[in-house]
Design a protein around this motif. Structure first.
Motif, PDB file in Angstrom:
ATOM      1  N   LYS A  88      32.204  74.290  41.667  1.00  9.95           N
ATOM      2  CA  LYS A  88      32.070  75.544  42.475  1.00  9.95           C
ATOM      3  C   LYS A  88      32.056  76.698  41.367  1.00  9.95           C
ATOM      4  O   LYS A  88      31.514  77.962  41.785  1.00  9.95           O
ATOM      5  CB  LYS A  88      33.370  75.674  43.081  1.00  9.95           C
ATOM      6  N   MET A  89      32.673  77.000  40.159  1.00  9.89           N
ATOM      7  CA  MET A  89      32.625  78.159  39.553  1.00  9.89           C
ATOM      8  C   MET A  89      31.384  78.120  38.785  1.00  9.89           C
ATOM      9  O   MET A  89      30.920  79.430  38.477  1.00  9.89           O
ATOM     10  CB  MET A  89      33.973  77.888  38.434  1.00  9.89           C
ATOM     11  N   ARG A  90      30.995  77.001  38.191  1.00 10.12           N
ATOM     12  CA  ARG A  90      29.715  77.135  37.157  1.00 10.12           C
ATOM     13  C   ARG A  90      28.243  76.813  37.689  1.00 10.12           C
ATOM     14  O   ARG A  90      27.338  77.160  37.192  1.00 10.12           O
ATOM     15  CB  ARG A  90      29.883  76.306  35.958  1.00 10.12           C
ATOM     16  N   GLY A  91      28.213  75.857  38.912  1.00  9.76           N
ATOM     17  CA  GLY A  91      27.307  75.596  39.833  1.00  9.76           C
ATOM     18  C   GLY A  91      26.611  74.356  39.050  1.00  9.76           C
ATOM     19  O   GLY A  91      26.750  74.112  37.990  1.00  9.76           O
ATOM     20  N   PRO A  92      25.966  73.602  39.950  1.00 10.44           N
ATOM     21  CA  PRO A  92      25.437  72.201  39.373  1.00 10.44           C
ATOM     22  C   PRO A  92      24.408  72.430  38.091  1.00 10.44           C
ATOM     23  O   PRO A  92      24.156  71.405  37.288  1.00 10.44           O
ATOM     24  CB  PRO A  92      24.481  71.681  40.658  1.00 10.44           C
ATOM     25  N   GLY A  93      23.925  73.382  37.902  1.00  9.57           N
ATOM     26  CA  GLY A  93      22.882  73.486  36.788  1.00  9.57           C
ATOM     27  C   GLY A  93      23.635  73.736  35.480  1.00  9.57           C
ATOM     28  O   GLY A  93      23.197  73.678  34.434  1.00  9.57           O
ATOM     29  N   ASP A  94      24.942  74.128  35.639  1.00  8.28           N
ATOM     30  CA  ASP A  94      25.786  74.096  34.165  1.00  8.28           C
ATOM     31  C   ASP A  94      26.754  73.049  34.340  1.00  8.28           C
ATOM     32  O   ASP A  94      27.907  73.297  33.637  1.00  8.28           O
ATOM     33  CB  ASP A  94      26.239  75.654  34.126  1.00  8.28           C
ATOM     34  N   GLY A  99      39.221  88.204  30.965  1.00  7.40           N
ATOM     35  CA  GLY A  99      38.139  88.078  31.974  1.00  7.40           C
ATOM     36  C   GLY A  99      38.661  87.270  33.267  1.00  7.40           C
ATOM     37  O   GLY A  99      39.383  86.444  33.052  1.00  7.40           O
ATOM     38  N   GLU A 100      38.366  87.725  34.635  1.00  4.14           N
ATOM     39  CA  GLU A 100      38.789  86.946  35.440  1.00  4.14           C
ATOM     40  C   GLU A 100      38.315  85.613  35.861  1.00  4.14           C
ATOM     41  O   GLU A 100      38.930  84.605  36.212  1.00  4.14           O
ATOM     42  CB  GLU A 100      38.339  87.833  36.873  1.00  4.14           C
ATOM     43  N   GLU A 101      36.941  85.284  35.320  1.00  5.71           N
ATOM     44  CA  GLU A 101      36.355  83.937  35.334  1.00  5.71           C
ATOM     45  C   GLU A 101      37.407  83.108  34.412  1.00  5.71           C
ATOM     46  O   GLU A 101      37.835  81.778  34.761  1.00  5.71           O
ATOM     47  CB  GLU A 101      35.183  84.079  34.676  1.00  5.71           C
ATOM     48  N   ALA A 102      37.526  83.453  33.310  1.00  6.58           N
ATOM     49  CA  ALA A 102      38.331  82.777  32.163  1.00  6.58           C
ATOM     50  C   ALA A 102      39.606  82.383  32.998  1.00  6.58           C
ATOM     51  O   ALA A 102      40.362  81.342  32.906  1.00  6.58           O
ATOM     52  CB  ALA A 102      38.640  83.115  31.017  1.00  6.58           C
TER      53      ALA A 102
END
Length: 199
Positions: A129-135, A104-107
């Motif tokens: 940046k990748m996961r966002g502040p909620g995560d 996977g590209e995200e990994a």
């Protein structure tokens, strides 16, 4: 975790590392057992330590020079950074090898970020940046109080805050009456975070 780690340690002990003494560390062990395992490892009686992520924090073994993280794509960047920090504490050259079968590209993007820098602030920024502040602490859409702060664009401000906090802690002034309001706000923040399951 415990069963998998135990089986894996046995597999390694009876296979490729047959001539070495292996230690095993996992979260279900009693504190005294963990202490014995870590003492054996730090004093060289154990050459290889198979561990779950219980090894992530509070372990300081200067002679540990190699860490291999399997399934590295399953961990967040902050956790990988903590794990990587368990080696390289002594004078010897140290390495951390991240293994992943994920296509996977995200990994891949996350693992590339780990390879690119050892700077914790840069890694935290990339993670945000990748996961966002909620995560940010591993729980998507959790409503973390820091959500309103644009961390990805304010790294200079965060570095200044960290420097000021360290100076305050070192001086011992934080526990004085002068900083009672600040202390109250910090305690309130962490009690909210604790209630939401981030600690």
């Amino acid at each position: 975790e415990r069963v998998a780690a135990t089986e894996y340690a046995e597999e390694l002990q009876n296979g490729p590392f047959k001539g070495y003494r292996l230690g095993l560390l996992h979260g279900k062990m009693k504190p005294a057992e963990k202490d014995t395992v870590m003492k054996d490892f730090s004093e060289g009686r154990t050459s290889i330590l198979v561990a779950t992520t219980v090894i992530e924090v509070g372990v300081d073994v200067p002679n540990a020079t190699l860490m291999v993280v399997e399934n590295a794509d399953l961990f967040g960047l902050a956790q990988l950074h903590q794990l990587r920090g368990r080696v390289g504490r002594g004078k010897e050259q140290s390495d951390c090898i991240l293994i992943s079968d994920s296509r996977g590209e995200e990994a891949r993007q996350r693992l590339r970020a780990m390879v690119a820098t050892n700077d914790g602030f840069k890694i935290a920024d990339e993670d945000l940046k990748m996961r966002g502040p909620g995560d940010f602490f591993g729980s998507r859409q959790s409503g973390l109080p820091l959500k309103s702060l644009p961390l990805s664009t304010d790294m200079d401000l965060l570095q200044q805050a960290q420097k000021a906090a360290k100076a305050l802690e070192k001086s011992g002034a934080f526990s004085s009456a002068e900083y009672a309001g600040l202390q109250k706000q910090v305690n309130l923040l962490f009690s909210v975070v604790g209630e939401q399951g981030f600690n």
